[in-house]
Design an enzyme around this catalytic site. Structure first.
Site, PDB file in Angstrom:
ATOM      1  N   GLY A   1     -24.169  25.973  15.303  1.00  0.00           N
ATOM      2  CA  GLY A   1     -23.593  25.031  16.441  1.00  0.00           C
ATOM      3  C   GLY A   1     -22.823  23.755  15.696  1.00  0.00           C
ATOM      4  O   GLY A   1     -23.179  22.917  15.486  1.00  0.00           O
ATOM      5  N   LEU A   2     -21.471  24.051  15.274  1.00  0.00           N
ATOM      6  CA  LEU A   2     -20.756  23.170  14.559  1.00  0.00           C
ATOM      7  C   LEU A   2     -19.723  22.376  15.528  1.00  0.00           C
ATOM      8  O   LEU A   2     -18.797  22.076  15.284  1.00  0.00           O
ATOM      9  CB  LEU A   2     -20.099  23.877  13.635  1.00  0.00           C
ATOM     10  CG  LEU A   2     -20.836  24.613  12.393  1.00  0.00           C
ATOM     11  CD1 LEU A   2     -19.964  25.166  11.202  1.00  0.00           C
ATOM     12  CD2 LEU A   2     -21.824  23.682  11.873  1.00  0.00           C
TER      13      LEU A   2
ATOM     14  N   VAL B   1     -19.427  18.632  17.577  1.00  0.00           N
ATOM     15  CA  VAL B   1     -19.310  16.977  16.858  1.00  0.00           C
ATOM     16  C   VAL B   1     -20.818  16.915  16.374  1.00  0.00           C
ATOM     17  O   VAL B   1     -20.812  16.411  15.227  1.00  0.00           O
ATOM     18  CB  VAL B   1     -18.727  16.264  18.080  1.00  0.00           C
ATOM     19  CG1 VAL B   1     -18.562  14.900  17.212  1.00  0.00           C
ATOM     20  CG2 VAL B   1     -17.634  16.545  18.680  1.00  0.00           C
TER      21      VAL B   1
ATOM     22  N   VAL C   1     -26.739  23.657  19.927  1.00  0.00           N
ATOM     23  CA  VAL C   1     -25.962  24.350  20.850  1.00  0.00           C
ATOM     24  C   VAL C   1     -26.302  24.100  22.339  1.00  0.00           C
ATOM     25  O   VAL C   1     -27.381  23.389  22.564  1.00  0.00           O
ATOM     26  CB  VAL C   1     -26.115  25.940  20.593  1.00  0.00           C
ATOM     27  CG1 VAL C   1     -25.778  26.176  19.452  1.00  0.00           C
ATOM     28  CG2 VAL C   1     -27.641  26.215  20.911  1.00  0.00           C
TER      29      VAL C   1
ATOM     30  N   ALA D   1     -28.174  23.498  25.782  1.00  0.00           N
ATOM     31  CA  ALA D   1     -29.547  23.819  26.295  1.00  0.00           C
ATOM     32  C   ALA D   1     -29.244  24.879  27.290  1.00  0.00           C
ATOM     33  O   ALA D   1     -28.139  25.297  27.999  1.00  0.00           O
ATOM     34  CB  ALA D   1     -29.854  22.603  26.875  1.00  0.00           C
TER      35      ALA D   1
ATOM     36  N   SER E   1     -31.561  11.789  19.400  1.00  0.00           N
ATOM     37  CA  SER E   1     -30.544  10.958  20.223  1.00  0.00           C
ATOM     38  C   SER E   1     -29.811  10.036  19.493  1.00  0.00           C
ATOM     39  O   SER E   1     -30.274   9.761  18.347  1.00  0.00           O
ATOM     40  CB  SER E   1     -31.620   9.898  21.106  1.00  0.00           C
ATOM     41  OG  SER E   1     -30.964   9.080  21.805  1.00  0.00           O
ATOM     42  N   GLY E   2     -28.655   9.694  19.910  1.00  0.00           N
ATOM     43  CA  GLY E   2     -28.068   8.581  19.275  1.00  0.00           C
ATOM     44  C   GLY E   2     -26.553   9.023  19.390  1.00  0.00           C
ATOM     45  O   GLY E   2     -25.799   8.537  18.795  1.00  0.00           O
TER      46      GLY E   2
ATOM     47  N   LYS F   1     -38.351  13.455  24.550  1.00  0.00           N
ATOM     48  CA  LYS F   1     -36.892  13.219  24.602  1.00  0.00           C
ATOM     49  C   LYS F   1     -36.343  13.107  26.224  1.00  0.00           C
ATOM     50  O   LYS F   1     -35.498  12.442  26.650  1.00  0.00           O
ATOM     51  CB  LYS F   1     -36.158  14.112  23.938  1.00  0.00           C
ATOM     52  CG  LYS F   1     -34.371  14.370  23.855  1.00  0.00           C
ATOM     53  CD  LYS F   1     -34.085  12.999  23.539  1.00  0.00           C
ATOM     54  CE  LYS F   1     -32.576  12.619  23.295  1.00  0.00           C
ATOM     55  NZ  LYS F   1     -31.742  13.095  24.086  1.00  0.00           N
TER      56      LYS F   1
ATOM     57  N   HIS G   1     -37.382   9.840  27.366  1.00  0.00           N
ATOM     58  CA  HIS G   1     -36.313   9.036  26.737  1.00  0.00           C
ATOM     59  C   HIS G   1     -35.143   8.802  27.749  1.00  0.00           C
ATOM     60  O   HIS G   1     -34.536   7.907  28.063  1.00  0.00           O
ATOM     61  CB  HIS G   1     -35.777   9.460  25.284  1.00  0.00           C
ATOM     62  CG  HIS G   1     -34.802   8.732  24.627  1.00  0.00           C
ATOM     63  ND1 HIS G   1     -33.135   9.190  25.174  1.00  0.00           N
ATOM     64  CD2 HIS G   1     -34.517   7.886  23.841  1.00  0.00           C
ATOM     65  CE1 HIS G   1     -32.461   8.423  24.614  1.00  0.00           C
ATOM     66  NE2 HIS G   1     -33.149   7.787  23.757  1.00  0.00           N
ATOM     67  N   ASN G   2     -34.394  10.044  28.099  1.00  0.00           N
ATOM     68  CA  ASN G   2     -33.358  10.109  28.806  1.00  0.00           C
ATOM     69  C   ASN G   2     -33.548   9.568  30.253  1.00  0.00           C
ATOM     70  O   ASN G   2     -32.763   8.723  30.850  1.00  0.00           O
ATOM     71  CB  ASN G   2     -33.072  11.677  29.000  1.00  0.00           C
ATOM     72  CG  ASN G   2     -32.075  11.957  27.547  1.00  0.00           C
ATOM     73  OD1 ASN G   2     -32.275  11.392  26.717  1.00  0.00           O
ATOM     74  ND2 ASN G   2     -31.288  12.755  27.639  1.00  0.00           N
TER      75      ASN G   2
ATOM     76  N   GLU H   1     -33.304   5.927  29.821  1.00  0.00           N
ATOM     77  CA  GLU H   1     -31.861   5.955  29.652  1.00  0.00           C
ATOM     78  C   GLU H   1     -31.140   5.897  30.847  1.00  0.00           C
ATOM     79  O   GLU H   1     -30.601   4.829  31.073  1.00  0.00           O
ATOM     80  CB  GLU H   1     -31.402   6.907  28.800  1.00  0.00           C
ATOM     81  CG  GLU H   1     -29.661   7.150  28.481  1.00  0.00           C
ATOM     82  CD  GLU H   1     -29.309   8.135  27.846  1.00  0.00           C
ATOM     83  OE1 GLU H   1     -30.057   8.518  26.776  1.00  0.00           O
ATOM     84  OE2 GLU H   1     -28.667   8.946  28.613  1.00  0.00           O
TER      85      GLU H   1
ATOM     86  N   ARG I   1     -53.668   9.747  58.938  1.00  0.00           N
ATOM     87  CA  ARG I   1     -53.975  11.113  58.543  1.00  0.00           C
ATOM     88  C   ARG I   1     -55.210  11.605  59.203  1.00  0.00           C
ATOM     89  O   ARG I   1     -55.371  12.831  59.714  1.00  0.00           O
ATOM     90  CB  ARG I   1     -54.083  11.386  56.829  1.00  0.00           C
ATOM     91  CG  ARG I   1     -52.849  10.847  56.240  1.00  0.00           C
ATOM     92  CD  ARG I   1     -52.891  10.931  54.714  1.00  0.00           C
ATOM     93  NE  ARG I   1     -53.055  12.354  54.251  1.00  0.00           N
ATOM     94  CZ  ARG I   1     -54.202  12.943  53.667  1.00  0.00           C
ATOM     95  NH1 ARG I   1     -55.390  12.052  53.494  1.00  0.00           N
ATOM     96  NH2 ARG I   1     -54.531  14.068  53.319  1.00  0.00           N
TER      97      ARG I   1
ATOM     98  N   HIS J   1     -58.010  14.566  58.111  1.00  0.00           N
ATOM     99  CA  HIS J   1     -57.845  14.758  56.620  1.00  0.00           C
ATOM    100  C   HIS J   1     -58.707  13.670  56.009  1.00  0.00           C
ATOM    101  O   HIS J   1     -58.873  13.780  54.891  1.00  0.00           O
ATOM    102  CB  HIS J   1     -56.631  14.193  56.409  1.00  0.00           C
ATOM    103  CG  HIS J   1     -55.471  15.375  56.810  1.00  0.00           C
ATOM    104  ND1 HIS J   1     -55.261  16.556  56.429  1.00  0.00           N
ATOM    105  CD2 HIS J   1     -54.502  15.114  57.722  1.00  0.00           C
ATOM    106  CE1 HIS J   1     -54.351  17.254  57.195  1.00  0.00           C
ATOM    107  NE2 HIS J   1     -53.735  16.274  57.723  1.00  0.00           N
TER     108      HIS J   1
HETATM  109  C1  6PG Z   1     -28.949  10.766  23.632  1.00  0.00           C
HETATM  110  C2  6PG Z   1     -28.633  11.107  25.214  1.00  0.00           C
HETATM  111  C3  6PG Z   1     -27.944  12.447  25.311  1.00  0.00           C
HETATM  112  C4  6PG Z   1     -27.477  12.906  26.691  1.00  0.00           C
HETATM  113  C5  6PG Z   1     -26.366  12.064  27.371  1.00  0.00           C
HETATM  114  C6  6PG Z   1     -25.840  12.692  28.592  1.00  0.00           C
HETATM  115  O1  6PG Z   1     -30.095  10.506  23.648  1.00  0.00           O
HETATM  116  O2  6PG Z   1     -28.245  10.772  22.963  1.00  0.00           O
HETATM  117  O3  6PG Z   1     -29.721  10.876  26.000  1.00  0.00           O
HETATM  118  O4  6PG Z   1     -28.858  13.318  24.825  1.00  0.00           O
HETATM  119  O5  6PG Z   1     -26.986  14.119  26.686  1.00  0.00           O
HETATM  120  O6  6PG Z   1     -26.814  10.667  27.471  1.00  0.00           O
HETATM  121  O7  6PG Z   1     -26.701  12.726  29.493  1.00  0.00           O
HETATM  122  P1  6PG Z   1     -26.125  12.729  31.082  1.00  0.00           P
HETATM  123  O8  6PG Z   1     -24.983  13.640  31.080  1.00  0.00           O
HETATM  124  O9  6PG Z   1     -27.408  13.292  31.761  1.00  0.00           O
HETATM  125  O10 6PG Z   1     -25.902  11.636  31.509  1.00  0.00           O
END
Ligand code: 6PG
Length: 469
Positions: free
Chosen positions: A11-12, A14, A76, A78, A130-131, A184, A187-188, A191, A446, A452
């Site tokens: 999966g090349l 970016v 690639v 998900a 992530s990043g 992860k 984490h999101n 985020e 309840r 209940h």
């Molecule tokens: C990361 C991000 C990444 C995620 C984007 C877009 O840790 O680099 O979490 O994995 O894909 O932030 O997420 P959404 O399209 O759901 O906002």
């Protein structure tokens, strides 16, 4: 060329290209694979030295080029594509080879793939990365889960390419099965919460404080120099100074206020509900993306209702209150995410070390923040901490900022400025720190309408009352 490359990547796009170049920069040779010849050629050209970086469209050539046990990372999209790539590689692989899914796969898909591949002698890792594109190139935070023994083969490469926080790599073995993808996902979720909070405060400063974009830019930049230091605050400051190249305006004002999502925030919320762990700041961040998508309805409704004109505020004290409230709410978002991880760890047998997770989030990832150094310390001091709010080291931080959150939430409510993330963070705090909640009444209701049953505060047992109608 056979058997000579240390690392393979399928999966090349970016992310994939950048990850491979990062691997090569760190002393390992890497081989890429993609069906698209243009992407293959672009990587070979950018890599400069084919002994170090090479690529092919041919899966057999790709597999033959890798040293064993082969370490093949998939970057690639998900979903079904991951399964398709696995199926295409499978006949070409040998016992003990390792496949690493670096995408945002849903954790139960990872469990399914891991079990399936184990039967075939292949080690499968779900590794959150992530990043963004820059992180992949210069140092991401990597969250791998799978077989602990197999991780030893991947470890030197991951530790070399990961972001460093004071020389410590932002990667560690997290646990078996889908532990990496689960971490992860949360984490999101965090985020999403932090992004929602950052944007609410921006709105408040604009509407209540009448700050210009330039003032907002400077405010976020100042904050980034203090305890709010974080990737999201930093990029917010930069975004606010970007000019539009199609008009004379600032770009941020020209961007449509409909936020898209790929599902990881929603999954975090859904799974928190399944576990019975409250993550309201994450839930509301998902809901706000959904409300934002209803642009036409919102526009219609806007014309139907009066809205108060925001009362004037003193700019400097508003900025100060916003800094405090944002810090308070960031803590709540991390506390909720960590709480979910603690519970999921027991439920799914991940054996997560929350201090190690906070540690690998200190650099490279989207939610990196100065606060994560404090969170790491809190979990190091008390590995079994149920919730960050119970850590002694967080009491002062929360106590010192909650008043500002209260004032802003009440200002927002009175002046018609929606602050759902901030008010949910505050409500979460007030509820979580309440010894007694009014849910005794819900239990009574309840029992009244559905027998209940309820428990009592003064004695053990299950009770039912014949309520007088
Ligand atoms: C990361 C991000 C990444 C995620 C984007 C877009 O840790 O680099 O979490 O994995 O894909 O932030 O997420 P959404 O399209 O759901 O906002």
């Amino acid at each position: 060329m056979a058997d000579t490359y240390d690392f393979g990547l399928v999966g090349l796009g970016v992310m994939g290209r950048n990850f491979i170049l990062n691997v090569a920069d760190n002393g390992f040779s890497a081989f890429g694979n993609d069906l698209d010849q243009e992407k293959v050629s672009a990587l070979i050209e950018e890599g400069g030295n084919p002994q170090k970086v090479n690529a092919t469209t041919d899966a057999q050539v790709f597999v033959n080029a890798l040293s064993t046990p082969r370490k093949i990372m998939l970057l690639v999209p998900a979903g079904k594509i991951v399964d398709a790539v696995i199926e295409s590689l499978l006949p070409l692989l040998d016992d003990g080879d390792i496949i690493i899914d670096g995408g945002n796969s849903f954790f139960t898909d990872t469990d399914r793939r891991e079990a399936y591949l184990k039967e075939k002698g292949i080690n499968f890792f779900g590794a959150g990365v992530s990043g963004g594109a820059k992180g992949a190139r210069l140092g991401p935070s990597i969250m791998p889960g799978g077989s602990r023994e197999a991780y030893q083969h991947v470890k030197p490469i991951f530790e070399a390419v990961a972001a460093k926080y004071k020389d410590e790599p932002c990667v560690t073995y997290l646990g078996p099965k889908s532990a990496g993808n689960y971490v992860k996902m949360v984490h999101n979720g965090i985020e999403y919460g932090l992004m929602q909070l950052t944007s609410e405060i921006y709105d408040l400063l604009k509407k209540a404080g009448k700050l210009t974009n330039n003032e907002l830019h400077r405010t976020y930049a100042d904050w980034n120099g203090g305890r709010l230091q974080s990737f999201l605050v930093e990029i917010t400051s930069e975004i606010l100074t970007q000019k539009d190249d199609l008009t004379d305006n600032d770009l941020v004002d020209m961007i449509l206020d409909k936020a898209k999502q790929k599902g990881t925030g929603k999954w975090t919320s859904q799974n928190a509900m399944d576990l019975g762990i409250p993550v309201p700041t994450i839930d509301i961040a998902v809901s706000m993306r959904e409300i934002s998508a209803l642009k036409e309805e919102r526009t219609k409704a806007d014309s139907l209702y009066d809205r108060p004109t925001p009362e004037e505020t003193v700019k400097s004290s508003l900025v100060d209150q916003c800094e405090q409230a944002l810090y308070f709410a960031f803590i709540m978002a991390y506390a909720q995410g960590m709480h979910q991880l603690a519970d999921a760890s027991k439920e799914y047998g991940y054996g997560l070390d929350l201090g190690e997770i906070a540690k690998i989030w200190r650099a490279g990832c989207i939610i990196r923040a100065a606060l994560l150094a404090d969170i790491t310390e809190a979990y190091r001091a008390e590995p079994e901490l149920q919730n960050l709010l119970l850590s002694k080291s967080f009491i002062g931080k929360v106590q010192g900022t909650v008043k500002a959150a209260r004032e802003l939430v009440s200002y927002g409510a009175l002046n018609g400025i929606p602050l759902p993330g901030l008010s949910n963070a505050l409500t979460y705090f007030d509820a979580y720190t309440s010894q007694r909640l009014p849910l005794n009444l819900i239990q009574a209701q309840r029992d009244y309408f559905g027998s209940h049953t309820y428990e009592r505060i003064d004695r053990e047992g299950i009770y039912h009352t014949q309520w007088e109608e």
